[in-house]
Scaffold this motif. Structure first.
Motif, short mmCIF file in Angstrom:
data_model
loop_
_atom_site.label_atom_id
_atom_site.label_comp_id
_atom_site.label_asym_id
_atom_site.label_seq_id
_atom_site.Cartn_x
_atom_site.Cartn_y
_atom_site.Cartn_z
N PHE A 1 41.73 31.69 31.07
CA PHE A 1 43.03 31.84 31.73
C PHE A 1 43.23 30.81 32.84
CE2 PHE A 1 43.44 36.66 30.64
CZ PHE A 1 43.92 36.33 29.38
N GLN A 2 42.13 30.41 33.47
CA GLN A 2 42.25 29.48 34.59
C GLN A 2 42.49 28.04 34.15
OE1 GLN A 2 38.60 30.30 36.68
NE2 GLN A 2 39.47 32.03 37.81
N GLU B 1 51.66 35.29 39.24
CA GLU B 1 50.76 34.80 38.19
C GLU B 1 49.30 35.18 38.44
OE1 GLU B 1 49.61 30.70 35.79
OE2 GLU B 1 51.11 30.66 37.38
N ALA B 2 48.81 35.00 39.63
CA ALA B 2 47.39 35.26 39.90
C ALA B 2 47.02 36.70 39.60
CB ALA B 2 47.06 34.91 41.35
N ARG C 1 38.30 34.92 31.89
CA ARG C 1 38.84 34.49 33.18
C ARG C 1 38.86 32.96 33.26
NH1 ARG C 1 35.98 37.61 35.76
NH2 ARG C 1 37.48 39.30 36.08
N ARG C 2 37.81 32.33 32.82
CA ARG C 2 37.77 30.86 32.82
C ARG C 2 38.85 30.31 31.90
NH1 ARG C 2 34.36 27.41 29.66
NH2 ARG C 2 34.37 25.29 30.47
N ARG D 1 47.60 25.98 32.10
CA ARG D 1 48.65 25.76 33.10
C ARG D 1 49.95 26.32 32.54
NH1 ARG D 1 47.02 21.07 36.22
NH2 ARG D 1 49.12 20.23 36.29
N VAL E 1 47.32 37.47 35.74
CA VAL E 1 46.19 36.91 35.01
C VAL E 1 44.97 37.82 35.15
CG1 VAL E 1 44.49 35.04 35.07
CG2 VAL E 1 46.92 34.50 35.04
N GLU E 2 44.69 38.25 36.36
CA GLU E 2 43.52 39.11 36.57
C GLU E 2 43.68 40.44 35.85
OE1 GLU E 2 39.78 39.88 37.55
OE2 GLU E 2 40.82 37.98 37.87
#
Length: 262
Positions: free
Chosen positions: A227-228, A201-202, A224-225, A231, A205-206
């Motif tokens: 996506f973070q 996932e990490a 980016r925010r 959940r 996402v990036e």
């Protein structure tokens, strides 16, 4: 022949698209609300289906692990835009709501009802009429929220944040499900795909940030925010939040959530 899997065409699902479709499957773009009917008809075999539509799918689908779309606090893409504060949004105020959602409209109904009473809800504005508030989801909400944040005479309420403020629990917008009659190999493929997504996932996402930023013309930091705060692998608190939402709607929901304006 590959099996069709519904894929929400919003930026919040971009990390999943980075992984590609499950083996022997293909993605079909379907907005959240439409995915319910697509699962019922067998047009798709799996989807991240709105939690608000799970009742209609009882006996037809099964959840795939604890995967979905949730937020603990702000979600940034389920937003209510209004000319007055949320605490003043009651009859005779008027609103517009998106036709793409099955969970977010129900969430708005429960939040406004809990604050103002279900007999004082705003009405739906007639087509072409001026309205006092509007519910948007997905990319439209994300982009408009970034563009109008801080402007005078514009109030933005993040419905996931409002839910958290009241209940201190996350809000679950969707859960990954598969039709019960799907072939065993397809069920396994979707389960394996979600497990792989969780493991990667990490990095996925990036990888999704640059294209999403270009597509929406937003700064990479904002994407980016975004996506973070979403959940995708759910925990016990997410399940409790989902159960609370379903229980509240079963107790207080009705066939016509908001009345048309007279």
């Amino acid at each position: 022949m590959s099996s069709p899997v519904a894929m929400i065409p919003y930026t919040n699902m971009a990390p999943y698209r980075q992984l590609g479709a499950p083996r022997d499957c293909r993605f079909v773009p379907v907005v959240p609300r439409v995915s319910i009917g697509a699962l019922l008809s067998g047009e798709v075999v799996a989807a991240a289906v709105p939690v608000g539509g799970l009742k209609a799918l009882e006996g037809v689908v099964e959840t795939v692990g604890r995967f979905g779309i949730a937020a603990e606090g702000e979600c940034m893409s389920v937003l209510f835009f209004s000319c007055v504060p949320f605490e003043e949004m009651h009859f005779p105020r008027t609103i517009r709501v998106t036709g793409e959602s099955a969970s977010s409209v129900r969430l708005l109904y429960l939040l406004l009802g809990s604050i103002h009473g279900f007999n004082r809800l705003p009405h739906i504005a007639a087509d072409g009429r001026v309205f006092d508030g509007e519910l948007l989801i997905g990319d439209r909400a994300l982009v408009k929220g970034q563009a109008t944040a801080g402007e005078e005479r514009h109030f933005i309420t993040d419905l996931s944040q409002k839910w958290f403020d009241i209940h201190r629990l996350p809000f679950v917008f969707a859960r990954w499900v598969v039709r019960k009659d799907a072939p065993g190999p397809i069920k396994s493929a979707i389960s394996d795909w979600l497990d792989e997504f969780k493991a990667r996932e990490a990095s996925l996402v990036e990888q999704a940030v640059p294209e999403a930023a270009r597509t929406l013309n937003l700064p990479p930091a904002a994407i980016r925010r975004y996506f973070q705060v979403i959940r995708r692998s759910l925990g016990e608190r997410d399940v409790l939040g989902q159960q609370l939402f379903i229980r509240q709607f079963e107790e207080r929901g009705r066939s016509l959530l908001f009345q048309p304006a007279p």
